[in-house]
Design a protein around this motif. Structure first.
Motif, short mmCIF file in Angstrom:
data_model
loop_
_atom_site.label_atom_id
_atom_site.label_comp_id
_atom_site.label_asym_id
_atom_site.label_seq_id
_atom_site.Cartn_x
_atom_site.Cartn_y
_atom_site.Cartn_z
N SER A 93 67.09 -45.13 38.04
CA SER A 93 68.47 -45.60 38.13
C SER A 93 69.29 -45.14 36.93
O SER A 93 70.48 -44.85 37.04
N GLN B 110 71.62 -49.01 43.97
CA GLN B 110 70.45 -49.83 44.26
C GLN B 110 70.89 -51.29 44.47
O GLN B 110 70.40 -51.96 45.37
N ASP C 197 70.08 -44.36 45.53
CA ASP C 197 69.15 -45.13 44.71
C ASP C 197 68.53 -46.25 45.54
O ASP C 197 69.15 -47.30 45.74
N GLU C 198 67.33 -46.00 46.01
CA GLU C 198 66.59 -46.98 46.81
C GLU C 198 67.41 -47.53 47.98
O GLU C 198 67.36 -48.72 48.28
MG LIG Z 1 66.20 -48.44 39.84
#
Ligand SMILES: [Mg+2]
Ligand SMILES: Nc1ncnc2c1ncn2[C@@H]1O[C@H](COP(=O)(O)OP(=O)(O)OP(=O)(O)O)[C@@H](O)[C@H]1O
Lengths: 390, 256
Positions: free
Chosen positions: B45, B89, B170-171
């Motif tokens: 991240s 995220q 991000d995820e």
């Molecule tokens: Mg992360």
């Protein structure tokens, strides 16, 4: 020669004033004495707040003219007339100043020079909002608004307060909502930036009645407001939605009070405030639940957003709960714009100041949405936008 | 063009005075998909935020260019305008701002005046349909009260509506149900193939090889402790799934 307020009290001109009926000289003098001796209970001057509300000398103000605009057409049976005419027509049969209390309500009582009566008969449902517009011209004005909503009636009132430069407005509004009545009272204050205003709003709903106060205090250099709901019966739904936004060197002091004296009623208070420049504000949110008020549900939420380093908002929720078996909730936040919210928006291509503006305006939306008229919502949004941009 | 791509060179980043990224090299070409995997706290991240210009992430040295433009010389909003997008995220909830208004404001910011209002609405409707989102989301406040999966879908909707040149996800797959995962896969595949959305290049940060069943990764990078320690083809993701990061940690320790 325009007369000053001091002269108006001291001379016998009151007898011949535009409102000779009902509010006589003695009543005015008593109210003025009450104004003088009642403490404001408001913020003391200090590091941020600069104005001493207990030492305000108003005697030198000149008496101004209050222009009152009322709707031309009304639902059958609904009465909405100028105050002078109402005094003439109804004399002592109506509870004039029956709910007034507090320093600034006494001030309006002492000098009242216009206003309106709105009367909604039992069972009448007014579909369209009733528009009441006040305009203060050249000096000090003291509007008094009395609303009487009889059993099971429904009415939506939109009040607007404007004025000329340097005006002074001390307004009092009393709402009597009888059994099962539903009253919404929205007020938008857009006085010029050098004006001073003191307003007191008090509602006494009866059993199963609903009252909503929705206020937007946008203008004036000094704005001191109080909003009160006295819950003296069961089944009441009381709602207070308020927003204010001092910018430049504006000062705003708001006190809301929901006094649950009898149980089985519900109240919600939602206050959103922002301050920018050297804007100062104080909010005091009172919830009182008296010992016999079992089964009360009271909610208080206030959020304050600080948009500059010199801006300051004191936010004080004050819950006095003396009954068991009640549900009371309060939440308060004060802070600057959240950096993560800001970065989220900027990372999508918005410039920092545009993103800040959107967040600040969005912050008020939960209160703005409580104003039932689209026109008012848009007016409030436009006024807030102008402040954010200023 | 030789300088096309999202190119990261020797990037070092500090967070609160701690060195988190310790020299990252990575390049994403248009239309390509790179997966970035790594244990919790390894700095994935951090890389995403440093690229997009979050003020908390201090670039100490190194460079990042987007089709030749120096990202670190630009403010965060300019990076978005240059064609960079981050799917967060943990997307921020912003009460009071409606999804519809935000979509319009951001599209106007990154691609000013390129679509007449009717076409814009049509685009939003198409993308919502593709992501199986109810149109009632448009009237809701940004991420406010959204479930985890709903937030991720809204990130994907914004990605699709803004059509960036390069996207860091991000995820985005964490918290998505199977159907949503499939929809995300279709959306990404359409964007990388679509010339009108610039053949978007993707950097997909993930913990699970599952999303790579729907999106064929061209390259997989493994980040451990602020460094990319291993790179390979899509099979590398499955290897991680099978044996975790320990073997790689040991290998790298040996090489060090
Ligand atoms: Mg992360
Ligand atoms: N504000 C901060 N202050 C101190 N350390 C921080 C801060 N933000 C991040 N870190 C640290 O930086 C390291 C990298 O964090 P990062 O969020 O990039 O990891 P990640 O690889 O994305 O992990 P995950 O898979 O859990 O999302 C972590 O050790 C984290 O604790």
């Amino acid at each position: 020669m325009p007369e000053t307020l001091a002269a108006r009290l001291n001379e016998d001109v009151l007898v011949a004033s535009i409102l000779p009926y009902y509010v006589d000289r003695k009543e005015r003098l008593d109210a003025y004495a009450m104004y003088l001796r009642t403490p404001s209970g408001r913020e003391r001057p200090g590091r941020y707040w600069k104005i001493d509300l207990d030492k305000l000398d108003i005697s030198g103000h000149e008496l101004g003219t209050l222009e009152v605009k009322l709707p031309a057409s009304l639902p059958p049976g609904v009465v909405c007339i100028q105050l002078a005419e109402a005094f003439e027509r109804y004399g002592t049969t109506l509870p004039w100043f029956g709910l007034a209390h507090g320093k600034f309500a006494a001030l309006t009582h002492a000098f009242v020079n216009g206003g309106a009566l709105l009367y909604v008969p039992a069972g009448t449902i007014a579909e369209e909002p009733i528009q009441i517009s006040y305009r203060a011209q050249n000096g000090a004005v003291f509007p008094y608004t009395l609303v009487i909503a009889e059993e099971r009636s429904q009415v939506d009132i939109v009040e607007s307060i404007r004025g000329s430069d340097g005006c002074f407005v001390a307004a009092l509004c009393e709402v009597h909502a009888k059994e099962g009545a539903r009253v919404r009272y929205a007020s938008v204050q857009e006085l010029p930036s050098d004006a001073q205003t003191f307003s007191s709003r008090i509602a006494a709903p009866q059993k199963d009645a609903a009252i909503t106060w929705a206020t937007a205090d946008l203008g004036a250099h000094l704005c001191v407001s109080s909003i009160d709901v006295l819950c003296n019966a069961t089944g009441i739904e009381a709602e207070i939605d308020a927003l204010f936004f001092p910018h430049d060197d504006q000062h705003v002091d708001l006190t809301t009070t929901v006094d649950h004296r009898v149980g089985e009623s519900r109240s919600t208070t939602l206050v959103k405030s922002a301050a920018s420049g050297a804007g100062q504000a104080r909010y005091l949110g009172n919830i009182r639940i008296q010992p016999s008020a079992h089964g009360t549900e009271a909610n208080l939420k206030d959020d304050a957003l600080l948009l500059s380093k010199d801006a300051h908002i004191d936010s004080v929720p004050a819950l006095e709960i003396d009954a068991n078996d009640v549900k009371a909730f309060h939440g308060a936040t004060v802070g600057a714009i959240d950096e993560d919210q800001l970065f989220y928006m900027i990372s999508r291509g918005l410039e920092r100041c545009a993103a800040e503006k959107m967040i600040a305006l969005g912050f008020f939306e939960p209160v703005i949405e409580r104003f039932s008229s689209q026109g008012v919502r848009d007016r409030v949004r436009a006024a807030l936008e102008a402040k954010v941009t200023a | 063009m030789s300088h096309s791509g999202l190119r990261i060179t020797d990037l070092r980043v500090n967070v609160a005075e701690n060195e988190i990224l310790k020299g990252i090299n990575l390049a994403v070409e248009p239309g390509r998909v790179h997966a970035l995997m790594g244990p919790n706290g390894s700095g994935k991240s951090t890389l995403a935020f440093a690229l997009t210009g979050h003020p908390r992430y201090a670039v100490v040295s190194g460079s990042a260019t987007l089709d030749g433009q120096d990202l670190f010389a630009m403010s965060a909003d300019k990076r978005a305008k240059a064609g960079l997008f981050l799917s967060f995220q943990y997307p921020a909830a912003i009460p009071g701002i409606k999804v519809s208004n935000f979509l319009l404001a951001t599209r106007n910011a990154v691609k000013p005046g390129d679509l007449p209002p009717a076409k814009f609405r049509q685009l939003v409707m198409e993308k919502m349909d593709l992501l199986d989102m109810d149109i009632s989301f448009l009237g809701r406040y940004l991420n406010d009260g959204f479930s985890g999966g709903e937030k991720k879908r809204l990130e994907m909707l914004q990605l699709a509506v803004l059509g960036p040149k390069y996207a860091v996800m991000d995820e985005t797959d964490s918290g998505l149900d199977v159907d949503a995962l499939k929809a995300v896969g279709e959306s990404v595949n359409a964007m990388r193939a679509d010339p009108s959305s610039n053949h978007t290049g993707f950097l997909i940060i993930t913990h699970y090889p599952r999303i790579l069943q729907y999106i064929k990764a061209d390259r997989v990078h493994i980040m451990i402790d602020g460094r990319i320690v291993k790179e390979g083809g899509p099979e590398l993701a499955n290897e991680i799934e099978r044996s975790g990061y320990d073997t790689i940690r040991e290998e790298t320790a040996l090489h060090a």
